[in-house]
Design an enzyme around this catalytic site. Structure first.
Site, PDB file in Angstrom:
ATOM      1  N   SER A 121      36.584  61.041  64.031  1.00 59.66           N
ATOM      2  CA  SER A 121      35.161  61.314  63.804  1.00 59.66           C
ATOM      3  C   SER A 121      35.037  62.658  63.099  1.00 59.66           C
ATOM      4  O   SER A 121      35.955  63.484  63.150  1.00 59.66           O
ATOM      5  CB  SER A 121      34.425  61.386  65.140  1.00 59.66           C
ATOM      6  OG  SER A 121      34.817  62.564  65.837  1.00 59.66           O
ATOM      7  N   ASP A 122      33.899  62.890  62.448  1.00 62.99           N
ATOM      8  CA  ASP A 122      33.609  64.255  62.035  1.00 62.99           C
ATOM      9  C   ASP A 122      33.292  65.039  63.315  1.00 62.99           C
ATOM     10  O   ASP A 122      33.051  64.449  64.374  1.00 62.99           O
ATOM     11  CB  ASP A 122      32.449  64.297  61.034  1.00 62.99           C
ATOM     12  CG  ASP A 122      32.407  65.625  60.280  1.00 62.99           C
ATOM     13  OD1 ASP A 122      33.099  66.583  60.712  1.00 62.99           O
ATOM     14  OD2 ASP A 122      31.687  65.729  59.279  1.00 62.99           O
ATOM     15  N   TRP A 123      33.268  66.357  63.203  1.00 57.98           N
ATOM     16  CA  TRP A 123      33.130  67.206  64.393  1.00 57.98           C
ATOM     17  C   TRP A 123      31.755  67.022  65.039  1.00 57.98           C
ATOM     18  O   TRP A 123      30.725  67.325  64.453  1.00 57.98           O
ATOM     19  CB  TRP A 123      33.394  68.671  64.013  1.00 57.98           C
ATOM     20  CG  TRP A 123      34.844  69.074  64.158  1.00 57.98           C
ATOM     21  CD1 TRP A 123      35.307  70.186  64.800  1.00 57.98           C
ATOM     22  CD2 TRP A 123      36.022  68.384  63.706  1.00 57.98           C
ATOM     23  NE1 TRP A 123      36.693  70.216  64.771  1.00 57.98           N
ATOM     24  CE2 TRP A 123      37.150  69.132  64.112  1.00 57.98           C
ATOM     25  CE3 TRP A 123      36.245  67.192  63.019  1.00 57.98           C
ATOM     26  CZ2 TRP A 123      38.460  68.731  63.834  1.00 57.98           C
ATOM     27  CZ3 TRP A 123      37.554  66.793  62.741  1.00 57.98           C
ATOM     28  CH2 TRP A 123      38.630  67.563  63.156  1.00 57.98           C
TER      29      TRP A 123
END
Ligand code: BGC
Length: 832
Positions: free
Chosen positions: A224-226
């Protein structure tokens, strides 16, 4: 050597172990299970250098030119070399995974992260990124291609649904990712924050399973992105392997419950764990040490490579007999970007560079004498950072930073951390210290001596609380009344100012009292806060019109003038889009008036994406110098004085005004969605189709020599289209030219299509007078196809296709050659 027998390990792992592997343990590391021989893996941004494990006080690193500058090199071999250097930089920091390259598209010049991506054309972005990935992965370090997909704006990026037709998705937004998979097999993909047509990318089965893993047959890890994971069950079922950062928000116990309640079947968890283990295995082979120290590799070779990449990315936009400049003439340097090194855009791409070179210093080196200088105009969004303006300690300008558990005024409090900071932009998302809790305080202190009597502005941006004192007198209070702004990923206040009269040569004690995030009186709508953040800036108050007149007067008194302007990391940054395509402050007026005063004026523009240029017709020379990394000032000076013959080509179109941009009506989140209404007509695909005049077209870039193409022959063998032609340096200087191959369907297709599309390119360096044969190849199915929504497949329609080899997307007589090939029978294809 890590040797994990994946299937056997899966048999032995408990559910707790498996779940623990599916999320990070902190901002930058994955979970280790030493009893099973599984080490922790370190990830680091990307995409223009390797920052390491700390935003705050990070270990210095090599800063590469920004994405659009890398794209402008149009040089795959050089990008592969750049990637290799990035891999070596990562190894020096014991990083296993680089979070880059970024290959989203520049739908609008306003996009806050436009500078990070390679360009507006899927082939340029895809082939460029594939070269970077090949270079990175040749060192064993793994690359993460991001952000999959349709993450073209920052406005409400975590909640927006990008509404995109299947055709635009495939032909424009997903195609660069597809090409990277085809040509370089990147180790990891990062999903985008946004959703696509109603489903968040991090829980989008169609994207992760159907397209990426099945259709493209890609093998690797999806993260995932952060803080960009928004579900437990949906995401794990849709194919998202790793939640980042840790500790997890949606996995951990929640995921365990989901398994024990039967919402997620155990084999789904096994599938995810399998990918994590395979990835860890691949990462470990890089030789990066588990939780190893963060070192540096600041060598002369790195500097030389960065300078070369910087050189090759700079685009000579216009030159009416001004450039190259000569060193013996009386030279004036003007502009807000002259004496600062604008080396990178802002946000997660930013890092602490080994060193930087300002354009002024680069120019001074060439001249061998000190050029005249005046600022001419201010263009800052936030006040210039104060740290580098403060008196030095041990030869280093800056301020002391002392961390306390107790609030200011507490008797006998003792610091628990002490540092000397030159950079007074302090983002504490990943700051940890075992001797503090969530609530803590810090004092930032130093001595300021100004060079001129006058009024000075001081500014504070904070997530937490901050007060600034000059000689113990409170000047700026950003603690009592706070207003949310867009700095620090949307978690900081607006900049609060205080103004004071200062005398030249006097010593002023500047002190900022900071309280960490729990003292913040606001509740920002973001999860990436950590311990908070602080930014301290300062500059002299100027009379804007008087400054312009001063610059104009000086311009009249000099033989050649260099104006260094543009934007910076505050204007072009992750987490906020710009609201205008105009240059800030009075820079337009300054350029127009100075160019009128001196016909030997060159504008050096440092932006990551295009700006309006109302002064263009009356300004004789302009170079586009992007954000050029550590060596930015040297690269600029090399081009200005002809030590490097410019060869960069625009990686994106430079429109005349914002209203001309095809996404003009639709670049914003409204009612939770952004409509990609321009469909496949992004950048030059639109400007050509609509016959809209631009300032400079995609692929444009001049040289100090001249080139000609000739003798084109087209062949189609084994489903590959080959264009063979001659390229001739017809001028009197050594130089490099980019041959750009565009394919144009000759008769109207079943669907409307762009006039022509880039399908390949080759950069050739030639001595004066030299002639060389060049071949550019592309698979026929990629050369000729459009995405047929009726069949959900690529369609190659029977018919004739023109092959145009040109020095720019704008075809000029004598600067292009044409051939043709025929597809006899219509066919459809899927996959890569
Ligand atoms: C960005 C990513 C980046 C990550 C880690 C996010 O805000 O969108 O591109 O890799 O942070 O810094």
């Amino acid at each position: 050597m890590v040797d994990i027998n994946i299937e056997e390990t899966l048999q032995r792992l408990s559910l707790d172990d498996k779940v623990a592997l599916l999320s990070g343990v902190d901002f930058w590391h994955t979970k280790a299970l030493p009893e099973y021989g599984v080490p922790s893996i370190r990830l680091s941004d990307g995409p223009n250098g390797i920052r390491g494990t700390r935003f705050f006080n990070s270990v210095p690193a090599a800063c590469f030119p920004c994405g659009t500058a890398l794209g402008a090199t149009f040089n795959q071999e050089l990008l592969q070399e750049a990637g290799r250097k990035m891999g070596e930089e990562a190894l020096a920091k014991n990083v296993h995974v680089i979070l880059g390259p970024t290959i989203n598209m520049q739908r609008s010049p306003l996009g806050g992260r436009g500078f990070e991506s390679i360009g507006e054309d899927p082939f340029l972005a895809g082939l460029g990124a594939a070269a970077l990935v090949r270079g990175i992965q040749s060192t064993g370090v793994q690359a993460t291609i991001k952000h999959f997909v349709c993450n073209e704006q920052e406005h409400k990026r975590n909640s927006v649904q990008s509404i995109v037709t299947e055709r635009a998705l495939r032909e424009i937004y997903a195609l660069p990712f597809q090409l990277v998979v085809r040509d370089s097999q990147p180790g990891a993909f990062m999903t985008a924050y946004n959703g696509l047509n109603g489903t968040f990318c991090s829980e989008n089965r169609k994207l992760m399973e159907d397209i990426l893993r099945k259709e493209w047959a890609w093998k690797g890890l999806v993260m995932s992105d952060w803080c960009g994971l928004y579900s437990t069950v949906e995401a794990v079922k849709a194919g998202l392997d790793l939640e980042m950062p840790g500790p997890p928000a949606f996995r951990g116990n929640l995921l365990k419950f989901a398994v024990t309640s039967g919402k997620v079947w155990p084999h789904i968890i096994d599938n995810r764990v399998r990918e994590v283990l395979a990835f860890v295995q691949r990462c470990a082979a890089s030789g990066a040490k588990e939780n190893g120290p963060e070192g540096t590799k600041n060598t002369p070779e790195t500097a030389a490579l960065l300078r070369k990449i910087g050189n090759e990315g700079i685009v000579l936009l216009k030159n009416e007999a001004v450039l190259p400049l000569v060193t013996h003439k009386k030279t004036l340097v003007i502009g807000p970007n002259a004496k600062v090194a604008t080396y990178s855009g802002g946000g997660s791409a930013s890092l602490n560079p080994y060193y930087t070179v300002t354009p002024y210093d680069g120019i001074r080196q060439k001249l061998g004498s000190i050029p005249a200088y005046t600022i001419g105009a201010y263009t800052h969004k936030m006040l210039p950072l104060i740290g580098s303006q403060m008196l030095p300690r041990d030869g280093k300008a800056g301020m002391s930073w002392k961390v306390y558990n107790e609030a200011p005024g507490t008797a006998s409090r003792r610091p628990v951390d002490e540092l000397w900071l030159t950079n007074t932009e302090i983002y504490l998302a990943d700051y940890t210290n075992p001797r503090i809790g969530d609530l803590w305080y810090a004092d930032l202190e130093g001595t300021l001596v100004v060079e001129e009597d006058g009024l000075y502005d001081f500014g504070l941006v904070v997530c937490g609380t901050a007060k600034l004192f000059i000689n113990e007198e409170l000047l700026v209070d950003n603690a009592t009344q706070q207003t949310l702004g867009d700095a620090f990923f949307g978690a900081g206040t607006i900049e609060v100012h205080g103004r004071i009269n200062l005398q030249k040569a006097e010593r002023y004690r500047v002190k900022v009292e900071f309280g960490s995030a729990p003292t913040f009186t606001l509740k920002p709508n973001t999860v990436m806060v950590g311990s908070g953040s602080l930014r301290v800036g300062c500059c002299q108050v100027i009379d804007a019109q008087q400054e312009i007149q001063k610059a104009v007067q000086l311009a009249r008194e000099h033989e050649q003038v260099i104006i260094c302007g543009g934007l910076n990391a505050d204007w072009e940054s992750e987490s906020s889009d710009r609201s205008s395509m105009k240059l800030p402050g009075l820079l337009d007026q300054l350029i127009a008036e100075v160019a009128a005063a001196n016909p030997k004026t060159v504008v050096v523009m440092q932006t990551g994406t295009p700006e309006e240029m109302p002064w263009l017709d009356t300004t004789p020379a302009v170079i586009q110098a992007w954000y050029g990394g550590n060596e930015t000032g040297n690269s600029i000076a090399d081009v200005l004085f002809g030590d490097y013959n410019p060869s960069g080509k625009l990686s994106l179109s430079f429109p005349k005004r914002l209203q001309d941009v095809p996404s003009f009506l639709n670049f914003r989140t409204e009612a939770g969605r952004t409509l990609y209404g321009e469909d496949i007509y992004l950048g030059y695909r639109y400007y050509e189709f609509a016959e809209t005049e631009v300032n400079f077209p995609f692929g444009h870039g001049l040289s100090y020599t001249t080139f000609a193409f000739s003798d084109i022959a087209i062949q189609v063998t084994e489903e590959t289209v080959s264009a063979t032609f001659q390229i001739h340096n017809t001028g009197s200087l050594r130089g490099a030219e980019v041959a750009q191959m565009y394919i144009q369907p000759v008769r109207p297709a079943k669907v409307k299509r762009p006039i022509k599309e880039l399908k390949g390119f080759s950069k050739v360096e030639l001595e004066a007078g030299e002639c060389r044969e060049v071949v550019i190849q592309v698979a026929e199915k990629y050369a000729a196809s459009y995405f047929d929504e009726e069949r959900n497949q690529w369609c190659v329609e029977a018919g004739d296709y023109k092959v145009v080899i040109s020095d720019s997307s704008a075809i000029t007589e004598g600067k292009a050659v044409e051939g043709c090939f025929r597809v006899e029978k219509t066919y459809w294809w899927s996959g890569i």
